[in-house]
Scaffold this motif. Structure first.
Motif, PDB file in Angstrom:
ATOM      1  N   THR A  94      -3.823 -20.788 -42.294  1.00  0.00           N
ATOM      2  CA  THR A  94      -2.881 -21.902 -42.161  1.00  0.00           C
ATOM      3  C   THR A  94      -2.311 -21.896 -40.754  1.00  0.00           C
ATOM      4  OG1 THR A  94      -2.309 -22.189 -44.486  1.00  0.00           O
ATOM      5  CG2 THR A  94      -0.622 -22.761 -42.888  1.00  0.00           C
ATOM      6  N   LEU A  95      -2.384 -23.058 -40.123  1.00  0.00           N
ATOM      7  CA  LEU A  95      -1.874 -23.233 -38.765  1.00  0.00           C
ATOM      8  C   LEU A  95      -0.707 -24.199 -38.830  1.00  0.00           C
ATOM      9  CD1 LEU A  95      -2.282 -23.077 -35.587  1.00  0.00           C
ATOM     10  CD2 LEU A  95      -3.798 -25.037 -35.852  1.00  0.00           C
ATOM     11  N   VAL A  96       0.447 -23.795 -38.342  1.00  0.00           N
ATOM     12  CA  VAL A  96       1.577 -24.731 -38.245  1.00  0.00           C
ATOM     13  C   VAL A  96       1.864 -24.979 -36.772  1.00  0.00           C
ATOM     14  CG1 VAL A  96       2.600 -24.135 -40.478  1.00  0.00           C
ATOM     15  CG2 VAL A  96       3.334 -22.900 -38.425  1.00  0.00           C
ATOM     16  N   ILE A  97       2.348 -26.169 -36.494  1.00  0.00           N
ATOM     17  CA  ILE A  97       2.615 -26.570 -35.106  1.00  0.00           C
ATOM     18  C   ILE A  97       4.046 -27.091 -35.058  1.00  0.00           C
ATOM     19  CG2 ILE A  97       1.853 -28.034 -33.181  1.00  0.00           C
ATOM     20  CD1 ILE A  97      -0.799 -28.451 -34.910  1.00  0.00           C
TER      21      ILE A  97
ATOM     22  N   GLY B  98      -0.971 -15.521 -49.719  1.00  0.00           N
ATOM     23  CA  GLY B  98      -1.762 -14.433 -49.151  1.00  0.00           C
ATOM     24  C   GLY B  98      -2.639 -14.853 -47.978  1.00  0.00           C
ATOM     25  N   GLN B  99      -2.320 -15.986 -47.357  1.00  0.00           N
ATOM     26  CA  GLN B  99      -3.138 -16.433 -46.224  1.00  0.00           C
ATOM     27  C   GLN B  99      -2.651 -15.870 -44.903  1.00  0.00           C
ATOM     28  OE1 GLN B  99      -3.819 -20.607 -45.572  1.00  0.00           O
ATOM     29  NE2 GLN B  99      -5.781 -20.270 -46.556  1.00  0.00           N
ATOM     30  N   HIS B 100      -3.567 -15.777 -43.954  1.00  0.00           N
ATOM     31  CA  HIS B 100      -3.156 -15.538 -42.574  1.00  0.00           C
ATOM     32  C   HIS B 100      -2.465 -16.803 -42.085  1.00  0.00           C
ATOM     33  CE1 HIS B 100      -5.225 -11.818 -42.105  1.00  0.00           C
ATOM     34  NE2 HIS B 100      -6.391 -12.344 -42.473  1.00  0.00           N
TER      35      HIS B 100
ATOM     36  N   SER C  85       2.255 -14.860 -38.962  1.00  0.00           N
ATOM     37  CA  SER C  85       1.616 -13.566 -38.664  1.00  0.00           C
ATOM     38  C   SER C  85       1.222 -13.472 -37.199  1.00  0.00           C
ATOM     39  CB  SER C  85       0.426 -13.246 -39.577  1.00  0.00           C
ATOM     40  OG  SER C  85      -0.019 -14.312 -40.327  1.00  0.00           O
ATOM     41  N   ALA C  86       0.997 -14.593 -36.538  1.00  0.00           N
ATOM     42  CA  ALA C  86       0.720 -14.556 -35.094  1.00  0.00           C
ATOM     43  C   ALA C  86       1.184 -15.874 -34.486  1.00  0.00           C
ATOM     44  CB  ALA C  86      -0.774 -14.364 -34.849  1.00  0.00           C
TER      45      ALA C  86
END
Ligand code: F6R
Length: 365
Positions: A99-102, A122-124, A141-142
């Motif tokens: 999952t990418l958030v912006i 449980g996703q990155h 997480s990053a």
């Protein structure tokens, strides 16, 4: 401080060559003509089954552009949603997805909730964020920071172009890792990316013409923005920028959707702003422009010289953009759509830095 600009928004638009350059310097290994992320990521792009993107407003449109990049350069399936929908739809997310958030502020309530939902599944998680001390930056997480610096104007400008820059760097890294992008194509894309600050500076030189055409736009009650491919989300962003600071009703559409409804709106009172760099689908957009012209619609074309000549259409105005690789065009074309919104609103006497009803950071849903 605004320096010699009238508004923070103007200052931030003009700062873009510098802050996009700074962002690129952070992610590009110039000596090797390749992208080099300064920090290792806690997942492998090669093993991802899917990328799920969530964001709000302008950051969502940056994500929509990135969907095209991740799919074409890295053949990575992308789903994208506005965060207010993603969080309540409770989409099934596999463990080998990312999952990418912006977010510029890193505090947007819905975006944060989408991030927390993905973590709970449980996703990155990865955040493209402008404020490194923000809640989203702390909880992901990053992070891959945009280095736009503080953005004061309520309408997002430089944060958007820096988001696009970082997202394209990520898509290139993903393409390399997944074996879908050759070293040669990566080198070409990096060469194109490093010309972007200069091309953005070149685009700001169209400001005088844009000021003149903004007077026409200011007379309209409705404005349509059209584009195909990555220019489609740019059309959505152009319409958002215009409506939020000038209060003119504006809608962005995929150019191919024109005949499925919005063409009914076209007459001489509705300016149609077409974003059309001379890319692989340019001819398709030209036929949409012809449909508009045939109905008396007045076209404002944002394109390059080759495209304008090839289209051979009479326009209300043409904003001639410098030639660039079609992949990086959205970053460069951010400049004219921001300037059109800015000058229209200034001409109408609106408060561009503090538009009514809007807050810079939306920490409640
Ligand atoms: C539009 C605008 C908003 C923000 C949105 C997300 O110009 O600024 O649409 O993009 O509220 O904000 P962030 O990026 O802080 O999550």
């Amino acid at each position: 401080e605004k320096g010699n600009h009238r508004h923070f928004m103007a200052k931030e638009i003009h700062e873009q060559p510098e802050v996009v350059g700074r962002t690129l310097a952070h992610y590009v290994d110039l000596a090797r003509s390749r992208i080099a992320l300064p920090d290792a990521l806690p997942f492998e792009f090669a093993r991802l089954s899917r990328l799920s993107i969530a964001a709000c407003g302008t950051a969502y449109y940056a994500g929509l552009v990135a969907k095209y990049w991740f799919e074409t350069l890295a053949r990575l399936p992308v789903e994208i949603d506005v965060a207010s929908e993603a969080r309540y739809r409770e989409p099934p997310l596999d463990r080998d997805g990312l999952t990418l958030v912006i977010s510029q502020s890193g505090e947007t309530a819905d975006t944060l909730a989408s991030l927390r939902y993905a973590k709970a599944q449980g996703q990155h998680t990865l955040a493209v964020v402008n404020v490194p001390t923000s809640t989203i930056a702390r909880e992901a997480s990053a992070i891959v920071p945009t280095l736009a610096g503080p953005e004061i104007g309520v309408a997002s400008t430089k944060a958007f172009s820096c988001q696009l820059t970082v997202l394209l760097c990520l898509a290139i890294v993903a393409g390399r890792a997944r074996g879908t992008l050759s070293a040669e194509r990566e080198r070409e894309l990096v060469d194109a990316l490093i010309t972007v600050p200069g091309l953005m500076a070149e685009a700001t030189k169209r400001e005088g013409e844009i000021e003149v055409l903004a007077r026409e736009v200011s007379k309209a009650r409705d404005v349509l923005y059209l584009g195909r491919g990555t220019s489609y989300p740019m059309a959505l962003e152009g319409a958002l920028k215009l409506k939020e600071i000038s209060y003119i009703h504006a809608e962005g559409y995929a150019a191919g959707e024109l005949k499925h409804g919005p063409i009914a709106l076209i007459d001489e009172s509705v300016p149609v702003i077409v974003i059309a760099p001379h890319d692989a689908i340019f001819e398709k957009t030209v036929s949409n422009m012809q449909e508009v012209a045939a109905r008396g619609g007045r076209i404002i074309l944002i394109g390059d010289a080759k495209g304008a000549a090839a289209a051979g259409l009479e326009t209300l105005a043409t904003v001639t953009m410098p030639d660039c690789d079609a992949v990086v065009a959205p970053i460069v074309y951010a400049v004219p759509i921001q300037l059109i919104a800015y000058h229209t609103a200034v001409f109408m006497g609106k408060d561009v830095d503090q538009p009514r009803n809007l807050a810079k950071s939306v920490t409640v849903e």
